[in-house]
Design a protein around this motif. Structure first.
Motif, mmCIF file in Angstrom:
data_model
loop_
_atom_site.group_PDB
_atom_site.id
_atom_site.type_symbol
_atom_site.label_atom_id
_atom_site.label_comp_id
_atom_site.label_asym_id
_atom_site.label_seq_id
_atom_site.Cartn_x
_atom_site.Cartn_y
_atom_site.Cartn_z
ATOM 1 N N TYR A 282 0.815 -1.206 0.000
ATOM 2 C CA TYR A 282 0.000 0.000 0.000
ATOM 3 C C TYR A 282 0.852 1.260 0.000
ATOM 4 O O TYR A 282 0.579 2.217 -0.743
ATOM 5 C CB TYR A 282 -0.937 0.001 1.207
ATOM 6 C CG TYR A 282 -2.149 -0.888 1.046
ATOM 7 C CD1 TYR A 282 -3.047 -0.683 -0.002
ATOM 8 C CD2 TYR A 282 -2.414 -1.916 1.939
ATOM 9 C CE1 TYR A 282 -4.171 -1.491 -0.153
ATOM 10 C CE2 TYR A 282 -3.525 -2.724 1.800
ATOM 11 C CZ TYR A 282 -4.407 -2.512 0.755
ATOM 12 O OH TYR A 282 -5.519 -3.302 0.606
ATOM 13 N N LEU A 286 0.736 3.847 -3.173
ATOM 14 C CA LEU A 286 0.281 5.228 -2.988
ATOM 15 C C LEU A 286 1.388 6.248 -3.212
ATOM 16 O O LEU A 286 1.111 7.437 -3.403
ATOM 17 C CB LEU A 286 -0.305 5.396 -1.585
ATOM 18 C CG LEU A 286 -1.619 4.660 -1.332
ATOM 19 C CD1 LEU A 286 -2.014 4.745 0.133
ATOM 20 C CD2 LEU A 286 -2.737 5.220 -2.223
ATOM 21 N N LEU A 294 -3.883 10.516 -1.374
ATOM 22 C CA LEU A 294 -5.088 10.029 -0.709
ATOM 23 C C LEU A 294 -5.004 10.363 0.767
ATOM 24 O O LEU A 294 -4.043 9.979 1.450
ATOM 25 C CB LEU A 294 -5.238 8.512 -0.895
ATOM 26 C CG LEU A 294 -6.422 7.850 -0.192
ATOM 27 C CD1 LEU A 294 -7.746 8.359 -0.771
ATOM 28 C CD2 LEU A 294 -6.327 6.325 -0.331
ATOM 29 N N ARG A 296 -5.645 9.975 4.611
ATOM 30 C CA ARG A 296 -5.852 8.788 5.432
ATOM 31 C C ARG A 296 -6.498 9.148 6.764
ATOM 32 O O ARG A 296 -6.206 10.195 7.333
ATOM 33 C CB ARG A 296 -4.517 8.088 5.698
ATOM 34 C CG ARG A 296 -3.712 7.820 4.445
ATOM 35 C CD ARG A 296 -2.440 7.070 4.767
ATOM 36 N NE ARG A 296 -1.523 7.074 3.639
ATOM 37 C CZ ARG A 296 -0.416 6.356 3.561
ATOM 38 N NH1 ARG A 296 -0.085 5.574 4.576
ATOM 39 N NH2 ARG A 296 0.365 6.413 2.496
ATOM 40 N N VAL A 311 -11.285 1.557 0.644
ATOM 41 C CA VAL A 311 -10.993 2.904 0.114
ATOM 42 C C VAL A 311 -9.643 2.937 -0.597
ATOM 43 O O VAL A 311 -9.533 3.385 -1.749
ATOM 44 C CB VAL A 311 -11.032 3.947 1.254
ATOM 45 C CG1 VAL A 311 -10.659 5.331 0.713
ATOM 46 C CG2 VAL A 311 -12.399 3.973 1.905
ATOM 47 N N ALA A 312 -8.578 2.479 0.106
ATOM 48 C CA ALA A 312 -7.242 2.566 -0.492
ATOM 49 C C ALA A 312 -7.116 1.689 -1.735
ATOM 50 O O ALA A 312 -6.567 2.109 -2.760
ATOM 51 C CB ALA A 312 -6.185 2.175 0.539
ATOM 52 N N HIS A 315 -8.914 3.255 -4.617
ATOM 53 C CA HIS A 315 -8.168 4.419 -5.112
ATOM 54 C C HIS A 315 -6.983 3.964 -5.967
ATOM 55 O O HIS A 315 -6.724 4.524 -7.051
ATOM 56 C CB HIS A 315 -7.668 5.243 -3.922
ATOM 57 C CG HIS A 315 -6.857 6.431 -4.303
ATOM 58 N ND1 HIS A 315 -7.417 7.645 -4.638
ATOM 59 C CD2 HIS A 315 -5.499 6.599 -4.417
ATOM 60 C CE1 HIS A 315 -6.457 8.508 -4.925
ATOM 61 N NE2 HIS A 315 -5.286 7.899 -4.792
ATOM 62 N N ILE A 316 -6.265 2.956 -5.503
ATOM 63 C CA ILE A 316 -5.082 2.482 -6.230
ATOM 64 C C ILE A 316 -5.482 1.902 -7.580
ATOM 65 O O ILE A 316 -4.905 2.254 -8.623
ATOM 66 C CB ILE A 316 -4.320 1.446 -5.383
ATOM 67 C CG1 ILE A 316 -3.651 2.132 -4.184
ATOM 68 C CG2 ILE A 316 -3.300 0.694 -6.226
ATOM 69 C CD1 ILE A 316 -3.144 1.165 -3.139
ATOM 70 N N GLY A 318 -8.261 2.323 -9.256
ATOM 71 C CA GLY A 318 -8.902 3.323 -10.118
ATOM 72 C C GLY A 318 -7.935 4.299 -10.748
ATOM 73 O O GLY A 318 -8.246 4.909 -11.786
ATOM 74 N N ASN A 319 -6.768 4.475 -10.132
ATOM 75 C CA ASN A 319 -5.814 5.469 -10.645
ATOM 76 C C ASN A 319 -4.521 4.852 -11.162
ATOM 77 O O ASN A 319 -3.558 5.581 -11.434
ATOM 78 C CB ASN A 319 -5.482 6.475 -9.533
ATOM 79 C CG ASN A 319 -6.656 7.361 -9.168
ATOM 80 O OD1 ASN A 319 -6.991 8.298 -9.897
ATOM 81 N ND2 ASN A 319 -7.296 7.046 -8.051
#
Length: 541
Positions: A282, A286, A294, A296, A311-312, A315-316, A318-319
């Protein structure tokens, strides 16, 4: 090797070659906790008594060994030498008389030794076998024949068991008192720190000898290495990372948890520049170039699980298409905790114009996160290697893992370390008391560093309570004067000279993976504090 006392003992003073052969065999091949004291005399008002060798071990006790150079024949219960004459005194009578006298001396040294008993045996280095039957007053394992001299440790352990007397373990103070009685002119101090240092160094030597040849696997594009705890997977991953870095590769070395990631950075041992990234998945993902930041939540690390997984992770994923950072070599340690999606994402970071090397290290026995990992197959282009020997844990700890939890076997010449101890405690008050006493023993009595101790729990609430009561700390807050206390999940991948494993409930006995992970963190000494059910599960009496 056994500790000869004194270290410069003059072998030429021994009365015959048979004694020299046995003393050298003991000094050269016994494990490191055995003390070997040759040519020992005791004087009292009645008469002087002399014996050939006294062996001392903190867990196996004291053994008196009488050496006879004769080829022995036993006729009608009488021991005879090779010329046919009856030995006088008879070896069993001789060694027993000295043993009883030594026992009385030892019992006066300390109140804790008031009921201490001593074992005994006979060594016959010139006898391949005994002609005739042993007398009822001695067992076969109490006799060391010529064949035992090549590797005496196993034979001496069998002798200790055959001559077993119920004793409490000898602590450093008791060992020093016995040695002072037997060698009053020798300045001897029981040194657990030296044993832990030797254990680490010896295990490192064995691991280096076995793993170095596997560095060449780095020439393959896809490699999966599997093996139990302590088989050298992380050691191999570090060697791969250093080798790839020395070849000017951009290197990524990752794992699942933060404590292991920090340990990997320390073990890498080279100033990390922009061409090397070592971090947990992670934190790595990130921090990649192009990944949007992001925010936290402010929660303790092990209370962030749901947030990381939802969530994390979202985000990872999706991006990920925004990431603009690439690598030539990617190494994943503890890969069994990664999902196939994570591994695919990481593989996409391999530079199409680079070497495109992907290396996985995994142990299905330590999988604590069910994310769907499956071992890659050779048909998909993966070179597969299995590591079979345990190079992290001292022999008794590795044997416990092997016997009860499916761990890898230790090498034949694996060091003994400081051993295993079990304390029954089933409520937090008793557990805290035992843990505190053991920490005090290690730091104050043994004079070892608090940083060498790891308290590992199977439960987060127990961990938090022990931290609160005993001022223990998280891995991130460790220091020379602090004792780390973590759950087995956060301790996975770490190692300590001494592990105090807390498994206090009956249910803990059914948790094979947590027990396996917790026990395998211990390099030299394992202390288990737990329920009777855990004792039964691990095979303790």
């Amino acid at each position: 090797m056994g500790q000869l006392i004194p270290q410069d003992f003059p072998f030429e003073t021994l009365k015959n070659d048979a004694e020299r052969v046995v003393v050298r065999a003991f000094a050269d091949t016994l494990r490191e906790k055995w003390l070997v004291i040759p040519d020992v005399g005791i004087r009292d008002d009645a008469r002087d008594s002399q014996t050939d060798i006294v062996l001392i071990h903190p867990d196996m006790g004291v053994i008196v060994v009488e050496v006879k150079s004769h080829r022995i024949a036993i006729r009608e219960g009488i021991w005879h030498g090779e010329k046919g004459y009856a030995l006088d005194p008879q070896p069993v009578d001789q060694v027993q008389r000295y043993t009883y006298k030594l026992r009385e001396f030892v019992r006066t040294l300390d109140d804790s030794l008031a009921h201490f008993d001593i074992g005994w045996g006979v060594a016959l280095p010139n006898s391949p076998a005994i002609d005739g039957d042993l007398t009822p007053d001695i067992k076969a394992d109490q006799v060391l024949l010529a064949g035992a001299m090549e590797d005496a440790n196993a034979a001496v352990e069998r002798m200790a068991i055959a001559a077993y007397r119920y004793n409490a373990a000898l602590d450093g103070q008791a060992i020093e008192a016995i040695v002072r009685r037997l060698r009053p002119t020798t300045d001897f101090k029981w040194n657990p720190e030296a044993i832990t240092t030797y254990t680490r160094e010896r295990l490192a030597e064995l691991c280096e000898a076995q793993i170095s040849s596997l560095t060449s696997l780095l020439h393959n594009r896809r490699v999966i290495v599997r093996g139990g705890a302590g088989t050298g997977k992380t050691f191999l991953g570090i060697k791969w990372a250093r080798q790839a870095w020395s070849e000017d590769d951009r290197v990524l070395l990752t794992c699942y948890n933060d404590p292991l990631a920090s340990s990997l950075r320390e073990q890498f041992g080279i100033a990390i520049d922009e061409s090397v990234k070592i971090d947990s998945f992670y934190e790595l993902a990130l921090g990649l170039e192009g990944m949007p930041p992001l925010e936290r939540p402010n929660l303790p690390p092990d209370e962030m699980g749901d947030w990381w997984d939802t969530v994390a992770t979202g985000h990872i994923i999706g991006n990920w298409d925004k990431v603009g950072e690439y690598f030539d070599t990617i190494i994943i340690d503890e890969a069994q905790d990664f999902s196939p999606t994570w591994i695919a994402l990481l593989e996409s970071l391999l530079d199409p114009d680079g070497r495109r090397r992907m290396l996985l290290l995994a142990d299905e026995g330590q999988g604590v996160y069910s994310r769907g990992f499956v071992f890659p197959q050779a048909d998909d282009g993966w070179v597969q290697v299995e590591l079979a020997s345990n190079f992290r844990n001292a022999h008794p700890i590795a044997h416990l893992l092997r016997r009860g939890l499916g761990g890898a076997p230790s090498p034949v010449y694996s060091p003994e370390g400081l051993g295993i101890h079990f304390y029954v405690a089933t409520d937090i008050d008793n557990v805290a008391s035992v843990v505190e006493a053991e920490i005090d023993r290690i730091v104050e009595d043994d004079e070892r560093s608090a940083a060498s101790i790891g308290v590992v729990t199977l439960d987060r609430d127990v961990r938090d309570e022990l931290r609160r009561r005993l001022d223990l700390v998280a891995w991130e807050d460790r220091g020379d004067g602090a004792v780390v206390c973590e759950t087995f999940r956060r301790a996975k991948g770490l190692e300590f000279d001494t592990v105090i494993l807390v498994a206090m409930t009956p249910e803990d006995a059914t948790e094979v993976t947590p027990l396996y992970i917790g026990i395998s963190r211990a390099v030299s000494e394992l202390i288990v504090v737990g329920s009777n059910e855990v004792a039964d599960r691990l095979g303790f009496a």
